[in-house]
Design a protein around this motif. Sequence first.
Motif, PDB file in Angstrom:
ATOM      1  N   ARG A 251      -2.165   0.358  -1.484  1.00  0.00           N
ATOM      2  CA  ARG A 251      -3.002  -0.262  -0.502  1.00  0.00           C
ATOM      3  C   ARG A 251      -2.434  -1.608   0.020  1.00  0.00           C
ATOM      4  NH1 ARG A 251      -9.055  -0.820  -1.704  1.00  0.00           N
ATOM      5  NH2 ARG A 251      -9.147   1.373  -2.274  1.00  0.00           N
ATOM      6  N   SER A 252      -1.827  -2.318  -0.826  1.00  0.00           N
ATOM      7  CA  SER A 252      -1.770  -3.908  -0.341  1.00  0.00           C
ATOM      8  C   SER A 252      -0.168  -3.662   0.708  1.00  0.00           C
ATOM      9  CB  SER A 252      -1.300  -4.613  -1.433  1.00  0.00           C
ATOM     10  OG  SER A 252      -0.151  -4.070  -2.445  1.00  0.00           O
ATOM     11  N   LEU A 253       0.450  -2.306   0.396  1.00  0.00           N
ATOM     12  CA  LEU A 253       1.635  -2.129   1.125  1.00  0.00           C
ATOM     13  C   LEU A 253       1.190  -1.750   2.605  1.00  0.00           C
ATOM     14  CD1 LEU A 253       4.269  -0.558  -1.318  1.00  0.00           C
ATOM     15  CD2 LEU A 253       4.145  -2.880  -0.478  1.00  0.00           C
ATOM     16  N   LYS A 254       0.073  -1.114   2.850  1.00  0.00           N
ATOM     17  CA  LYS A 254      -0.316  -0.795   3.953  1.00  0.00           C
ATOM     18  C   LYS A 254      -0.279  -1.568   5.094  1.00  0.00           C
ATOM     19  CE  LYS A 254      -3.843   2.600   3.770  1.00  0.00           C
ATOM     20  NZ  LYS A 254      -5.604   2.503   3.691  1.00  0.00           N
ATOM     21  N   SER A 255      -0.677  -3.006   4.778  1.00  0.00           N
ATOM     22  CA  SER A 255      -0.921  -3.828   5.785  1.00  0.00           C
ATOM     23  C   SER A 255       0.673  -4.435   6.267  1.00  0.00           C
ATOM     24  CB  SER A 255      -1.597  -4.959   5.344  1.00  0.00           C
ATOM     25  OG  SER A 255      -1.025  -5.375   4.153  1.00  0.00           O
ATOM     26  N   ILE A 256       1.688  -3.871   5.359  1.00  0.00           N
ATOM     27  CA  ILE A 256       3.082  -4.532   5.911  1.00  0.00           C
ATOM     28  C   ILE A 256       4.004  -3.190   6.304  1.00  0.00           C
ATOM     29  CG2 ILE A 256       2.782  -6.467   4.591  1.00  0.00           C
ATOM     30  CD1 ILE A 256       5.114  -5.058   2.672  1.00  0.00           C
ATOM     31  N   ILE A 257       3.211  -2.140   6.020  1.00  0.00           N
ATOM     32  CA  ILE A 257       4.336  -0.887   6.576  1.00  0.00           C
ATOM     33  C   ILE A 257       5.156  -1.025   7.965  1.00  0.00           C
ATOM     34  CG2 ILE A 257       2.555   0.438   7.865  1.00  0.00           C
ATOM     35  CD1 ILE A 257       3.813   2.655   5.133  1.00  0.00           C
ATOM     36  N   PHE A 258       4.374  -1.792   8.840  1.00  0.00           N
ATOM     37  CA  PHE A 258       5.089  -1.993  10.167  1.00  0.00           C
ATOM     38  C   PHE A 258       6.153  -2.858   9.992  1.00  0.00           C
ATOM     39  CE2 PHE A 258       1.144   0.031  11.744  1.00  0.00           C
ATOM     40  CZ  PHE A 258       1.824   0.891  12.517  1.00  0.00           C
ATOM     41  N   ILE A 259       6.136  -3.997   9.204  1.00  0.00           N
ATOM     42  CA  ILE A 259       7.222  -4.976   9.080  1.00  0.00           C
ATOM     43  C   ILE A 259       8.211  -4.110   8.600  1.00  0.00           C
ATOM     44  CG2 ILE A 259       7.613  -7.134   8.144  1.00  0.00           C
ATOM     45  CD1 ILE A 259       4.813  -7.910   8.131  1.00  0.00           C
ATOM     46  N   ILE A 260       8.044  -3.277   7.373  1.00  0.00           N
ATOM     47  CA  ILE A 260       8.954  -2.433   6.593  1.00  0.00           C
ATOM     48  C   ILE A 260       9.832  -1.653   7.765  1.00  0.00           C
ATOM     49  CG2 ILE A 260       9.546  -0.852   5.046  1.00  0.00           C
ATOM     50  CD1 ILE A 260       7.124  -2.008   3.339  1.00  0.00           C
ATOM     51  N   ILE A 261       9.043  -0.830   8.575  1.00  0.00           N
ATOM     52  CA  ILE A 261       9.741   0.014   9.277  1.00  0.00           C
ATOM     53  C   ILE A 261      10.529  -0.892  10.224  1.00  0.00           C
ATOM     54  CG2 ILE A 261       9.277   1.580  11.126  1.00  0.00           C
ATOM     55  CD1 ILE A 261       6.710   2.589   9.603  1.00  0.00           C
ATOM     56  N   PHE A 262      10.138  -1.902  10.888  1.00  0.00           N
ATOM     57  CA  PHE A 262      10.616  -2.600  11.763  1.00  0.00           C
ATOM     58  C   PHE A 262      12.183  -3.132  11.451  1.00  0.00           C
ATOM     59  CE2 PHE A 262      10.750  -6.778  14.489  1.00  0.00           C
ATOM     60  CZ  PHE A 262      11.087  -6.102  15.726  1.00  0.00           C
ATOM     61  N   THR A 263      11.934  -3.886  10.198  1.00  0.00           N
ATOM     62  CA  THR A 263      13.201  -4.566   9.580  1.00  0.00           C
ATOM     63  C   THR A 263      14.327  -3.207   9.238  1.00  0.00           C
ATOM     64  OG1 THR A 263      11.846  -4.345   7.430  1.00  0.00           O
ATOM     65  CG2 THR A 263      12.609  -6.486   8.454  1.00  0.00           C
ATOM     66  N   VAL A 264      13.525  -2.043   8.613  1.00  0.00           N
ATOM     67  CA  VAL A 264      14.640  -1.083   8.290  1.00  0.00           C
ATOM     68  C   VAL A 264      15.341  -0.702   9.607  1.00  0.00           C
ATOM     69  CG1 VAL A 264      14.790   1.348   8.066  1.00  0.00           C
ATOM     70  CG2 VAL A 264      13.525  -0.358   6.370  1.00  0.00           C
ATOM     71  N   ALA A 265      14.495  -0.429  10.831  1.00  0.00           N
ATOM     72  CA  ALA A 265      15.127  -0.056  12.152  1.00  0.00           C
ATOM     73  C   ALA A 265      16.054  -1.045  12.682  1.00  0.00           C
ATOM     74  CB  ALA A 265      13.968   0.226  13.027  1.00  0.00           C
ATOM     75  N   LEU A 266      15.574  -2.252  12.603  1.00  0.00           N
ATOM     76  CA  LEU A 266      16.779  -3.301  13.045  1.00  0.00           C
ATOM     77  C   LEU A 266      17.892  -3.371  12.337  1.00  0.00           C
ATOM     78  CD1 LEU A 266      14.488  -6.753  13.795  1.00  0.00           C
ATOM     79  CD2 LEU A 266      15.767  -4.911  15.478  1.00  0.00           C
ATOM     80  N   ASN A 267      18.098  -3.309  11.017  1.00  0.00           N
ATOM     81  CA  ASN A 267      18.916  -3.423  10.317  1.00  0.00           C
ATOM     82  C   ASN A 267      20.009  -2.054  10.570  1.00  0.00           C
ATOM     83  OD1 ASN A 267      19.244  -5.605   8.441  1.00  0.00           O
ATOM     84  ND2 ASN A 267      16.988  -5.226   7.955  1.00  0.00           N
TER      85      ASN A 267
ATOM     86  N   GLY B 172      24.660  -0.632   7.340  1.00  0.00           N
ATOM     87  CA  GLY B 172      23.293  -0.887   7.771  1.00  0.00           C
ATOM     88  C   GLY B 172      22.162  -0.085   6.832  1.00  0.00           C
ATOM     89  N   ILE B 173      22.758   1.151   6.529  1.00  0.00           N
ATOM     90  CA  ILE B 173      21.870   1.628   5.477  1.00  0.00           C
ATOM     91  C   ILE B 173      21.517   0.784   4.260  1.00  0.00           C
ATOM     92  CG2 ILE B 173      21.346   3.876   4.060  1.00  0.00           C
ATOM     93  CD1 ILE B 173      22.463   5.288   6.440  1.00  0.00           C
ATOM     94  N   LEU B 174      22.486   0.459   3.659  1.00  0.00           N
ATOM     95  CA  LEU B 174      22.567  -0.318   2.371  1.00  0.00           C
ATOM     96  C   LEU B 174      21.693  -1.540   2.704  1.00  0.00           C
ATOM     97  CD1 LEU B 174      25.851  -0.283   0.642  1.00  0.00           C
ATOM     98  CD2 LEU B 174      23.687  -0.176  -0.407  1.00  0.00           C
ATOM     99  N   THR B 175      22.174  -2.388   3.687  1.00  0.00           N
ATOM    100  CA  THR B 175      21.208  -3.663   3.940  1.00  0.00           C
ATOM    101  C   THR B 175      19.728  -3.310   4.155  1.00  0.00           C
ATOM    102  OG1 THR B 175      22.997  -4.122   5.489  1.00  0.00           O
ATOM    103  CG2 THR B 175      21.168  -5.770   5.144  1.00  0.00           C
ATOM    104  N   ALA B 176      19.427  -2.319   4.842  1.00  0.00           N
ATOM    105  CA  ALA B 176      17.920  -1.764   5.011  1.00  0.00           C
ATOM    106  C   ALA B 176      17.433  -1.562   3.764  1.00  0.00           C
ATOM    107  CB  ALA B 176      18.061  -0.714   6.053  1.00  0.00           C
ATOM    108  N   ILE B 177      17.875  -0.779   3.020  1.00  0.00           N
ATOM    109  CA  ILE B 177      17.314  -0.449   1.793  1.00  0.00           C
ATOM    110  C   ILE B 177      17.153  -1.465   0.712  1.00  0.00           C
ATOM    111  CG2 ILE B 177      17.700   0.662  -0.562  1.00  0.00           C
ATOM    112  CD1 ILE B 177      19.278   2.926   0.945  1.00  0.00           C
ATOM    113  N   LYS B 178      18.203  -2.453   0.850  1.00  0.00           N
ATOM    114  CA  LYS B 178      17.935  -3.691   0.078  1.00  0.00           C
ATOM    115  C   LYS B 178      16.457  -4.614   0.615  1.00  0.00           C
ATOM    116  CE  LYS B 178      22.577  -5.165  -1.032  1.00  0.00           C
ATOM    117  NZ  LYS B 178      23.439  -6.239  -0.261  1.00  0.00           N
ATOM    118  N   LEU B 179      16.642  -4.882   1.868  1.00  0.00           N
ATOM    119  CA  LEU B 179      15.684  -5.498   2.330  1.00  0.00           C
ATOM    120  C   LEU B 179      14.145  -4.830   2.061  1.00  0.00           C
ATOM    121  CD1 LEU B 179      16.557  -6.936   5.850  1.00  0.00           C
ATOM    122  CD2 LEU B 179      15.675  -8.077   4.123  1.00  0.00           C
TER     123      LEU B 179
END
Lengths: 265, 583
Positions: free
Chosen positions: A66-82, A104-111
Amino acid sequence: MNITLGQYYPVDSVIHRLDARAKILATIIYIIAVFCAKGVAGYGICIGFLAAVIILCRVPFRLMLRSLKSIIFIIIFTVALNMLFIKTGREIFSLGFVHITTGGILTAIKLCARLILLIMGSSILTLVTTPIALTEGIERLLRPFKKIGVPSHEIAMMMSIALRFIPTLIEELDKIKKAQTARGADFDTGGLVKKARAMIPLLVPLFVSAFRRADELAMAMEARCYRGDINRTKMRELVYCRRDIYALSIVSTLMLCVILLRILL
Amino acid sequence: MNFVESRNLQFKYIKYDDETDENIAVTALKGVDITISKGEFVAVLGRNGSGKSTFAKLINGLNIPTEGTLYVKGLDASKEENIWDIRQNVGMVFQNPDNQIIATIVEEDVAFGPENLGMEPNEIVKNVNMALKAVSMEEFRDAAPAYLSGGQKQRVAIAGILAMKPRCIILDEPTAMLDPQGRKEVMETVTMLNKEEGITIILITHYMEEAALADRIIVMNEGKVAMEGTPREIFSRVGEMKALHLDVPQITELSSIINGSVSKFPADILNIEEFIDAFKYYGYNKDFHYAKKSREPKNNKPLLEVRDLTHIYGKETAFEKVAVKNIRLTVGEGDFIGLIGHTGSGKSTLIQHFNALVKADEGSVYFKGKDIFEDKSKLKYIRQKIGLVFQYPEYQIFETTIYDEVAYGPRNCGLSAEETDIRVKEALKFVGIDESMCKKSPFDLSGGQKRRVAIAGILAMRPEILILDEPMAGLDPYGRDEILKNIRSMHDKLGITVILVSHSMEDIAAIADKILVMNKGSVAMYDTVDNVFREPERLTAMGLNAPQLTLLFKRLRDELAMDVPVNVYDVNEAAEILISAMS
């Protein structure tokens, strides 16, 4: 009405029983470790540690998700940007101006992994520690810094009073809202300006009430001989046990391993 | 030994005046000479603003005397260095239970005082245990104060003081915000501490029945001591007390009126037992009989109907709680209904359904035959026609002038400026606020006046039904009377149907036609005043009570086999009956 503050989950577990200071320190060390992690081994250690804590603390896993729910957009955003902007490594997909590369994929996974590790780790701290224990832990940890002017006692007192009064004020707000609705107020329709204006009849009484409460509380505290930190004792002082020392040693070892891996690899 | 001793004690404070932009000195105490001995139980009475609280705060060092002398436990209270010693010995319990609890766990809160005093941890634990035991709250030591009842919270507050091992406890209207059950709990605790632990008690109160328990009463007026003496002496001076805008217990007033005609009869009776004894002793006519007709139930045209209403809070969560269930009742046009029930009986939840503030889970409310939720666009109209005055309505005041505050409702209803103006003036006049005050800030008014402005705000919407949730709570006897008079004339002159929630059975008996008794979320009784109060035992079982006079007359019937009615609620009427029984 019931308002749960923080998200403390009351079960009895090894992790719950740890001293609040140990838990706070361990969380800080863990966060540093996550930031230092490099390579599969580094992340592996962190994930393994987190998994062990999750199993030990006996809090349902879905609560942590549940705690991840609030940051799901941040995660998607950073993955997409990377993925879009990092152009190292081999290109594996391209369409128009979009070029996705292995780098790009590797960095995204790491972040992504780093974010999840951080958020879940710190949410565990609030799941296994009561707000009161947390404030007390913070007070004790800050105590050594009092000499350089950090008002540790005052900070802790302010935090615990806030914790005590937030539910009261939420209840009060609900009551005021109903009372003004009974006077024909409308909080749901209209444009932004109208909605903002409609807040005045809620906020003015709420602030007036908060000030009145603060005034009365201050008087009640004074009447009970409160004078800040002077000559004050605690009914239950926090005492480090053996298990706290074990816990801290384990986390410290973990961090050392992660740092060593970073230097060596 | 005198625990408190004051000579010509004065206290001034500086107040900022908005209008003249000046600081003015206000003298709250104008020379007070009071001695209170160790172990005494003293009640302090007086109107709001008479200086009672100021005096209390001087005794425990929250205020420092401006002039005169004050010695507490032999220590000079005007000297800074003594205040910590004084505060430890003189604990203070305040009116609002929520605003004096500091911690989120009961035990931690009780430990707050001893921690401030720097006691050793094991001594703190010992004192906390002792204090919680003394107020019978041991089982709640790990509870969160937010989930306790008002009476329990006040007992925690008392425990917090006890844990500091004080010699004296000052209680500043500790029961003002409690229901009858909570009031009883607190008063039992206080009396026990005085009798068994020998703690000096100074009780400030507006409830004369509580003051009657004290050894001595001090009446304050305009910053001075107006009267002083035992409860018996003070309460028998009915005229003087009324002149000071104070009350006396109904039973004392009754005995004093009887004393006017039957001079041998004592004028200073404090409780029902004494009254019965005196009555037996001075003799009465055994064949006396007096019949009084029960008030006939009025069959008014139905205005508001509640059909099978159920409301559950926090449905499908761990905190699910049935607030009200299967409520079915009808309110007739022009009815005056008293609504009684202990805290948590579902009164507040129920009345919030009446004007569509909350939606029922099952069933609904019908106004003039129509479901109030039938047309969502008409909710405002419903709330205009069914006015609801919340508890402590002065806490919702927000406008800069009294006029705008009262006009808020009418303006929300979309009325024109002219119509709003007419209604605001009419409503203010009705509650007794002069038109010349319109431009003043409502925040500058006294507590009772603020409340009347808030009530005017609802009245200005010209409701057909007016629901008032404990409109007299926390006011002094004078303020209570004023509001009660207002409400009565709203019903009688404006023809408004009234539903009045109150904890005062005397007020309800005097003013209502019907009584609705709520218990544990259900309607326990809904009948005429006479029929409801005919069964005091049932009410007691629900944490409620019957009016003092009813209880007295019931005992006269049961114990002395007198043929008197039990539906007597007015002191003068009661006196008339009893005087003729004695001649």
